[in-house]
Design a protein around this motif. Structure first.
Motif, PDB file in Angstrom:
ATOM      1  N   LEU A 326      -2.801   1.349   6.678  1.00  0.00           N
ATOM      2  CA  LEU A 326      -3.865   1.845   6.070  1.00  0.00           C
ATOM      3  C   LEU A 326      -5.498   0.970   6.334  1.00  0.00           C
ATOM      4  O   LEU A 326      -5.029  -0.253   5.591  1.00  0.00           O
ATOM      5  N   THR A 330      -8.854   3.483   0.598  1.00  0.00           N
ATOM      6  CA  THR A 330      -8.716   4.971   0.983  1.00  0.00           C
ATOM      7  C   THR A 330      -8.912   5.483  -0.678  1.00  0.00           C
ATOM      8  O   THR A 330      -8.596   4.759  -1.310  1.00  0.00           O
ATOM      9  N   TYR A 332      -6.168   7.925  -0.898  1.00  0.00           N
ATOM     10  CA  TYR A 332      -4.785   8.063  -1.661  1.00  0.00           C
ATOM     11  C   TYR A 332      -4.409   7.290  -2.162  1.00  0.00           C
ATOM     12  O   TYR A 332      -4.456   5.629  -2.206  1.00  0.00           O
ATOM     13  N   ASP A 333      -3.605   7.206  -3.321  1.00  0.00           N
ATOM     14  CA  ASP A 333      -2.168   6.449  -3.710  1.00  0.00           C
ATOM     15  C   ASP A 333      -1.428   5.900  -3.036  1.00  0.00           C
ATOM     16  O   ASP A 333      -0.738   6.685  -2.226  1.00  0.00           O
ATOM     17  N   LYS A 334      -0.982   4.657  -2.491  1.00  0.00           N
ATOM     18  CA  LYS A 334       0.099   4.014  -1.537  1.00  0.00           C
ATOM     19  C   LYS A 334       1.163   4.392  -1.671  1.00  0.00           C
ATOM     20  O   LYS A 334       1.706   4.964  -1.013  1.00  0.00           O
ATOM     21  N   GLN A 335       1.673   4.513  -2.717  1.00  0.00           N
ATOM     22  CA  GLN A 335       3.549   4.560  -3.276  1.00  0.00           C
ATOM     23  C   GLN A 335       3.662   7.049  -2.745  1.00  0.00           C
ATOM     24  O   GLN A 335       4.073   7.093  -2.215  1.00  0.00           O
ATOM     25  N   LYS A 338       3.498   7.244   0.476  1.00  0.00           N
ATOM     26  CA  LYS A 338       4.148   6.638   1.212  1.00  0.00           C
ATOM     27  C   LYS A 338       5.611   7.724   1.081  1.00  0.00           C
ATOM     28  O   LYS A 338       6.021   7.706   2.554  1.00  0.00           O
ATOM     29  N   LEU A 348       5.204   4.105   6.591  1.00  0.00           N
ATOM     30  CA  LEU A 348       3.726   3.336   6.225  1.00  0.00           C
ATOM     31  C   LEU A 348       3.946   2.552   5.634  1.00  0.00           C
ATOM     32  O   LEU A 348       4.531   1.123   5.157  1.00  0.00           O
ATOM     33  N   GLY A 350       2.415  -2.387   5.637  1.00  0.00           N
ATOM     34  CA  GLY A 350       1.696  -2.899   4.166  1.00  0.00           C
ATOM     35  C   GLY A 350       0.452  -3.246   5.180  1.00  0.00           C
ATOM     36  O   GLY A 350      -0.767  -3.520   4.478  1.00  0.00           O
ATOM     37  N   GLU A 381      -9.546   8.737   7.231  1.00  0.00           N
ATOM     38  CA  GLU A 381      -8.460   9.495   6.226  1.00  0.00           C
ATOM     39  C   GLU A 381      -8.525  10.588   6.378  1.00  0.00           C
ATOM     40  O   GLU A 381      -8.033  11.710   6.068  1.00  0.00           O
ATOM     41  N   LYS A 456      -8.489   9.548  -7.132  1.00  0.00           N
ATOM     42  CA  LYS A 456      -6.883   9.590  -6.506  1.00  0.00           C
ATOM     43  C   LYS A 456      -5.665  11.021  -7.183  1.00  0.00           C
ATOM     44  O   LYS A 456      -5.125  11.411  -6.312  1.00  0.00           O
TER      45      LYS A 456
END
Length: 743
Positions: A326, A330, A332-335, A338, A348, A350, A381, A456
């Motif tokens: 990313l 953005t 999106y919540d990264k977790q 993922k 995903l 870092g 995105e 999010k």
């Protein structure tokens, strides 16, 4: 080498060229270092713009809190030192400000200090100590007319010019050193592209330019330009341009030394004109626009990029063994992302590394979108969201009953802690009935820690159309007070249509309850109870529930619920679409002030006589003759019947003033801009209370009735700016010694 030795080396060669083994000094206690204020940066290959950008970010440290906040100071750096400073005082102790500038450690090698001072008091700064490199403080005064300026065009740097013509005179382009131009031109219809010839111009002020509705691309391309200001009289420009955002954008261009082509593209993106971006912009230029500090520019650039960047997943679907990075901010919540990617066999990363195959560019990437390896697939995105739509995650059931009600109450509390608690409780799923509440939280700029969390949640659990509609139509918060209800109505309407699952009326009700905005949408889509609640919320914004603001709502009629508020004394209905005087106002017994400016009203009812109005504005309406019904309102103290070219052609101005105006014996202020008065009636000179007579931009009689004007016992102000009496100021002043003549 000691600090003193380094200082001596730099002072001996302050004009060291960019390149080679150059030494830089940056004055900043907060940065740290062994030599205190003198922090030495050694660079083999110096980059002036990069250093200047760093220095700009250190404003408060380098200049002190007071100077850093003054937008009227422009700083120009060279090799780590202030080389040139321009200061435009707006009142206050300008002597103290200049003294502070000269005392800055970074001003030790200052070569130029220019002060644009209306008083022109050069001696005002004579007592101030200057660095040895500064020969003198350059005080620039304003030249007040074109004829005087043309006597010495090479030395004019500040010009305040009034014009009664539709075009600017070609002699204007002779001022090669002009820095600041003030234009007062009510009949000007265009600024020509030749303004680019004023290559050193950094400020343009437009005043009373009521016929002007567009500005040339060449103006935005000028790399010298730092500030464009437009006063409230320039209705056409204010309708076309987002001036609250355009000013910071132009200032940002100057600080970042943005090239001319990029300036034109990003200014066009801001005002919503797609022709220039699609003609001029490459993918690289649109990617660069994502680094803008203006949200509207970033959002528009993303929208245009979708026309330029093909969807890499449209044909092949999810790429096998893909690793995503990313780039930028953005939704999106990264977790969660993922997990979604892992379900499909993806990873995903870092950050962008050699293993990354796909770079997903979000809003505000911070320059990280450049320098990606040629093998990396660049996507947006929106492309990623469409890719993941095929198999959305299962939405767990959300709490029901009292728990859901409690969460809703927390979201509506406007309290940061409660809002964050509600967001935490919704991590496993969001009930669709809460979408509108989450949208309002996202829009609330006072909830700084909650907005991203709410966004999010909507991205994860609401249909993708909701996030898309927010990005496209609510990119500027609809809770911003200065937006205007017409603009807010249009945004809410487009959002509700695009989002689908978020009811626009529910959203508007929430906005009205929270901040008394969104009323136009409620009036148009709601029922009487909704309208009454909206009006009550508007009234609650004021210290006294006697004043109602309904300006710029695109109303063609007053909401019927207004009859429930007989206590109203003042109502603002300016900037709407009324074609007739709203008769609902006649039934408000305490009404004293009505503002109906900038509508389409062509007459007033004679029943107005039964009211006790003290102030009435019908400026900028469709009046072609004097509204005789006004003469029956003998309680009037203020009357504004100004015409304008904004909504009507010049020939539809009001001609004449009736002798019956003598009936308005309490009248104190008469504003009659832009009308035609070939003679003044005797009745005008019988008004004993008249204090202010405003004939700005009027065609007035050739013979000035000096003796009759002198008969007005309380007349204190006569405004004849841009009128045919403009050149008679001295004659008027001599005959009316107790009257302020504004010309």
């Amino acid at each position: 080498m000691t600090a003193d030795a380094l200082w001596a080396k730099i002072a001996a060669n302050p004009d060291a060229p960019d390149g080679g083994d150059a030494t830089y000094l940056v004055y900043a206690d907060a940065v740290g270092g062994e030599v205190g204020e003198r922090i030495v940066l050694m660079q083999q290959h110096p980059d002036g713009p990069v250093l200047a950008a760093y220095l700009e970010k250190q404003r408060a440290t380098l200049y002190g809190p007071r100077l850093a906040k003054l937008a009227t100071i422009h700083w120009d750096w060279h090799l780590g030192f202030l080389r040139s400073v321009t200061y435009m005082p707006k009142g206050g102790d300008d002597h103290a400000v200049v003294a502070e500038i000269l005392a800055l450690p970074a001003a030790a090698l200052l070569r130029e200090l220019v002060v644009f001072a209306r008083n022109g008091a050069t001696a005002h700064y004579a007592d101030l100590a200057r660095p040895p490199t500064l020969a003198a403080i350059d005080v620039v005064t304003c030249t007040l007319d074109l004829a005087t300026a043309l006597a010495d065009p090479d030395h004019v740097r500040w010009l305040a010019m009034a014009s009664d013509h539709a075009e600017l005179p070609p002699e204007l382009w002779r001022f090669a050193d002009l820095r600041w131009l003030e234009l007062r031109a009510p009949q000007l219809v265009a600024i020509p592209p030749t303004i680019a010839r004023l290559s050193r111009l950094f400020r343009l002020d437009l005043e009373c330019c009521v016929a002007l509705d567009t500005l040339p691309d060449e103006l935005w391309a000028m790399e010298s330009m730092r500030e464009v200001s437009v006063d409230s009289e320039c209705f056409g420009l204010r309708d076309r341009y987002n001036l609250e955002r355009l000013g910071p954008l132009v200032a940002g261009f100057a600080r970042a030394r943005t090239p001319g082509r990029r300036r034109v593209i990003e200014a066009s993106l801001l005002i919503g004109e797609t022709a220039n971006p699609r003609t001029l912009a490459t993918t690289e230029y649109l990617m660069a626009a994502l680094d803008s500090n203006i949200g509207d520019v970033r959002a528009a650039a993303l929208a245009e990029l979708q026309h330029v960047l093909p969807d890499p997943f449209a044909a092949s679907g999810f790429p096998a063994r893909a690793t995503f990075a990313l780039v930028g901010k953005t939704n999106y919540d990264k977790q969660a992302l993922k997990t979604k990617l892992a379900e499909r066999g993806g990873k995903l990363a870092g950050k962008v590394t050699t293993e990354v195959t796909h770079a997903i560019v979000g809003e505000t990437p911070g320059g990280k979108q450049f320098g990606l390896a040629a093998s990396v697939v660049v996507a947006l995105e929106t492309h990623l969201r469409k890719l993941l739509e095929a198999a959305p995650p299962t939405t767990p059931a959300t709490p029901a009953g009292p728990d859901l009600g409690a969460i809703r109450a927390q979201l509506r509390s406007r309290d940061e802690d409660q809002t964050r608690a509600a967001i935490a409780a919704l991590q496993d799923g969001v009930d669709p009935s809460l979408y509108a509440d989450l949208v309002v939280v996202v829009q609330d700029t006072t909830l700084k820690k909650s907005r991203d969390g709410a966004k999010k949640l909507l991205t994860l659990y609401a249909p993708p159309a909701v996030s898309e509609a927010m990005r496209e139509h609510l990119k500027v918060s609809v809770l911003v007070p200065g937006m205007g209800e017409a603009n807010r109505f249009a945004r809410l309407s487009r959002f509700a249509e695009a989002a689908g699952t978020v009811d626009g009326l529910d959203l508007a009700r929430l906005l009205v309850a929270r901040a008394s905005v969104g009323t136009q949408y409620v009036f148009a889509r709601g029922d009487r109870a909704d309208a009454r609640a909206a009006i009550a919320a508007l009234l609650a914004r004021h210290a006294s529930p006697t004043e109602l603001h309904l300006q710029a709502h695109e109303l063609a009629q007053v909401p019927a619920a207004i009859a429930d508020f007989p206590q109203l004394e003042t109502i603002h209905l300016d900037g709407n679409r009324f074609v007739e005087f709203p008769r609902e106002l006649l039934d408000l017994p305490r009404l004293r002030k009505v503002d109906l400016a900038r509508n389409r009203v062509h007459d007033v009812p004679h029943e107005l006589a039964a009211t006790g109005l003290a102030s009435l504005s019908l400026a900028a309406n469709a009046l072609t003759t004097f509204p005789m019904g006004v003469l029956a309102v003998t309680s009037l103290r203020e009357l504004d019947l100004s015409s304008t070219q904004t909504y009507m052609p010049d020939e539809t101005r009001i001609t004449g003033l009736p002798d019956g105006i003598r009936a308005l014996q309490r009248l104190e202020r008469l504003r009659y801009h832009f009308n035609i008065l070939r003679e003044l009636p005797d009745g005008l000179f019988t008004l004993p209370a008249l204090v202010e007579l405003d004939f700005m931009m009027c065609e007035l009689p050739d013979q000035v009735p000096l003796a009759q004007l002198a008969r007005l016992p309380k007349l204190a102000r006569l405004d004849v700016r841009f009128s045919t009496w403009r050149e008679r100021q001295a004659e008027l002043a001599a005959a009316l010694p107790n009257v302020t003549i504004v010309a």
